[in-house]
Write an enzyme that holds these catalytic residues in place. Structure first.
Site, PDB file in Angstrom:
ATOM      1  N   ARG A  67      21.524  30.613  53.194  1.00 28.64           N
ATOM      2  CA  ARG A  67      21.427  31.337  51.929  1.00 28.64           C
ATOM      3  C   ARG A  67      20.255  30.879  51.054  1.00 28.64           C
ATOM      4  O   ARG A  67      19.449  31.686  50.586  1.00 28.64           O
ATOM      5  CB  ARG A  67      22.727  31.159  51.111  1.00 28.64           C
ATOM      6  CG  ARG A  67      23.849  32.013  51.561  1.00 28.64           C
ATOM      7  CD  ARG A  67      25.164  31.307  51.328  1.00 28.64           C
ATOM      8  NE  ARG A  67      25.284  30.318  52.371  1.00 28.64           N
ATOM      9  CZ  ARG A  67      25.910  30.544  53.526  1.00 28.64           C
ATOM     10  NH1 ARG A  67      26.538  31.673  53.689  1.00 28.64           N
ATOM     11  NH2 ARG A  67      25.923  29.639  54.482  1.00 28.64           N
ATOM     12  N   THR A  68      20.161  29.577  50.820  1.00 24.74           N
ATOM     13  CA  THR A  68      19.189  29.074  49.848  1.00 24.74           C
ATOM     14  C   THR A  68      17.770  29.318  50.353  1.00 24.74           C
ATOM     15  O   THR A  68      16.916  29.822  49.616  1.00 24.74           O
ATOM     16  CB  THR A  68      19.422  27.576  49.600  1.00 24.74           C
ATOM     17  OG1 THR A  68      20.815  27.375  49.334  1.00 24.74           O
ATOM     18  CG2 THR A  68      18.603  27.075  48.440  1.00 24.74           C
ATOM     19  N   LYS A  95       7.317  12.557  64.187  1.00 27.05           N
ATOM     20  CA  LYS A  95       6.497  11.416  64.642  1.00 27.05           C
ATOM     21  C   LYS A  95       6.594  10.258  63.657  1.00 27.05           C
ATOM     22  O   LYS A  95       5.835   9.292  63.752  1.00 27.05           O
ATOM     23  CB  LYS A  95       5.031  11.846  64.776  1.00 27.05           C
ATOM     24  CG  LYS A  95       4.805  12.989  65.738  1.00 27.05           C
ATOM     25  CD  LYS A  95       3.324  13.415  65.673  1.00 27.05           C
ATOM     26  CE  LYS A  95       3.126  14.797  66.257  1.00 27.05           C
ATOM     27  NZ  LYS A  95       1.818  15.366  65.874  1.00 27.05           N
ATOM     28  N   ARG A 117      14.945  20.724  50.039  1.00 26.79           N
ATOM     29  CA  ARG A 117      16.339  20.334  50.350  1.00 26.79           C
ATOM     30  C   ARG A 117      16.278  19.072  51.186  1.00 26.79           C
ATOM     31  O   ARG A 117      15.500  18.978  52.143  1.00 26.79           O
ATOM     32  CB  ARG A 117      17.073  21.437  51.107  1.00 26.79           C
ATOM     33  CG  ARG A 117      18.439  20.953  51.602  1.00 26.79           C
ATOM     34  CD  ARG A 117      19.303  22.060  52.115  1.00 26.79           C
ATOM     35  NE  ARG A 117      19.824  22.872  51.021  1.00 26.79           N
ATOM     36  CZ  ARG A 117      20.799  23.768  51.169  1.00 26.79           C
ATOM     37  NH1 ARG A 117      21.359  23.957  52.342  1.00 26.79           N
ATOM     38  NH2 ARG A 117      21.214  24.472  50.132  1.00 26.79           N
ATOM     39  N   HIS A 145      22.641  20.937  42.999  1.00 29.92           N
ATOM     40  CA  HIS A 145      22.142  22.183  43.590  1.00 29.92           C
ATOM     41  C   HIS A 145      22.015  23.179  42.430  1.00 29.92           C
ATOM     42  O   HIS A 145      22.827  24.094  42.270  1.00 29.92           O
ATOM     43  CB  HIS A 145      23.147  22.666  44.645  1.00 29.92           C
ATOM     44  CG  HIS A 145      22.652  23.737  45.567  1.00 29.92           C
ATOM     45  ND1 HIS A 145      21.470  24.434  45.380  1.00 29.92           N
ATOM     46  CD2 HIS A 145      23.198  24.238  46.710  1.00 29.92           C
ATOM     47  CE1 HIS A 145      21.329  25.306  46.364  1.00 29.92           C
ATOM     48  NE2 HIS A 145      22.351  25.207  47.184  1.00 29.92           N
TER      49      HIS A 145
END
Ligand code: CP
Length: 324
Positions: A67-68, A95, A117, A145
């Site tokens: 969703r986000t 890496k 995020r 959030h």
């Protein structure tokens, strides 16, 4: 938004890391009013405006999202911004490149905003100290959030008119929920009364300073609420056995069909997604007419358009005057 006289002018904020960055009820209302305009834009035959033409927005997602991520991407495109996609799984993070070097590398390519995020609380805050681009927290660990809280406020306002004086129960795994933290800040700032309903093991160790009531009696609370907000059981964040069993959790704290009948007929059922149907919410309850979970997702696009516009837009181009 030009001429609102509220908490900040377009383009001046550099970050949205917490609901607290919105500066209280006036700032939240400013975003919600702007969202109304972007809902109108989203309903046009061509849902696109040139508000952020020439700007570039990058995604830095160290955790999965449907969703986000997709709604931020849709929001940026509807504002005519260029987008830069970054996939951790195919990047030099594999890496061993550090968060700081990754953020500086992305910024060096010329971005105006980075949407982050991360599994670690505080990661977006750290990035905002390293880069001059605007930074938006799209969910950091158990912390916050903020855009989820904004879209939740918008959805409640859309269906109930206002949050002031409303009783909202936030039910379930509060301990591991960044959504719960941001929602408590935003809901109470707009005048709602919040009750957290959860087993003791799924509440944060300290709730000092949280303007909430606690209950362990879901049936009693459901009879009194305007909104029943279910949280996802975040089994991936649980490092110890916090529940005897999921079956027992569902029996005591799940919104079953029987419990949904305790709700007032106008009460809303909400969930941030993704849902565990059959655990915190019965499959049939998630599809009831008063379950507004799909509306939450839909509103996420317009809310994130408003946030990107506030961070990167120009006061010379009020949203009301933008042509398709
Ligand atoms: N509500 C929410 O943050 O959903 P995603 O994890 O799919 O982005």
């Amino acid at each position: 938004m030009a001429g609102t006289g509220s908490f900040r002018e377009l383009g001046t904020p550099r970050q949205l890391l917490s609901v607290a960055d919105l500066g209280g009820p006036d700032g939240i209302e400013q975003v919600l009013r702007l969202t109304d305009s972007f809902v109108e834009v989203s309903n046009r035959p061509i849902p696109k405006v040139p508000a952020l033409r020439g700007k570039t927005v990058a995604w830095l997602f160290y955790e999965d999202s449907t969703r986000t991520r997709l709604s931020f991407e849709t929001a940026a495109r509807r504002l005519s911004a260029d987008t830069m996609n970054f996939s951790v799984s195919t990047s030099s993070v594999k890496k061993g490149e550090s968060l700081r070097d990754t953020a500086l590398t992305i910024e060096a390519m010329g971005v105006d905003a980075i949407v982050v995020r991360h599994r670690a609380a505080g990661a977006p805050h750290r990035i905002s100290q390293w880069v001059s681009a605007a930074v938006v927290n799209a969910g950091d660990g158990w912390h916050e959030h903020p855009t989820q809280a904004l879209l939740d406020c918008f959805t409640i306002r859309q269906h109930l008119g206002s949050l002031a004086g409303r009783h909202i129960a936030i039910i379930g795994d509060v301990k591991h929920s960044r959504v719960a933290r941001s929602d408590v800040l935003a809901f109470t700032a707009l005048g709602a009364e919040v009750t957290l309903v959860a087993p003791q093991t799924l509440l944060p160790p300290s709730l000092e300073g949280w303007p909430v009531t606690i209950s362990h009696d879901l049936d009693a609370v459901l009879r009194t609420v305007d909104v029943a907000y279910l949280l996802r059981m975040q089994q991936e964040r649980q490092t110890e056995a916090l529940l005897p069993s999921l079956r027992e959790y569902t029996a005591t704290y799940g919104l079953t069909q029987r419990r949904a009948e305790l709700l007032d007929e106008k009460a809303l059922v909400m969930h941030p997604g993704p849902m565990n149907r059959g655990v915190e919410i019965a499959a049939e309850v998630a599809d009831l007419p008063n379950a507004v979970i799909v509306d939450q997702v839909r509103n996420g696009v317009a809310v994130r358009m408003a946030v990107l516009y506030l961070l990167l837009g120009s006061a010379n181009v009020p949203v009301e005057e933008l042509a398709s």
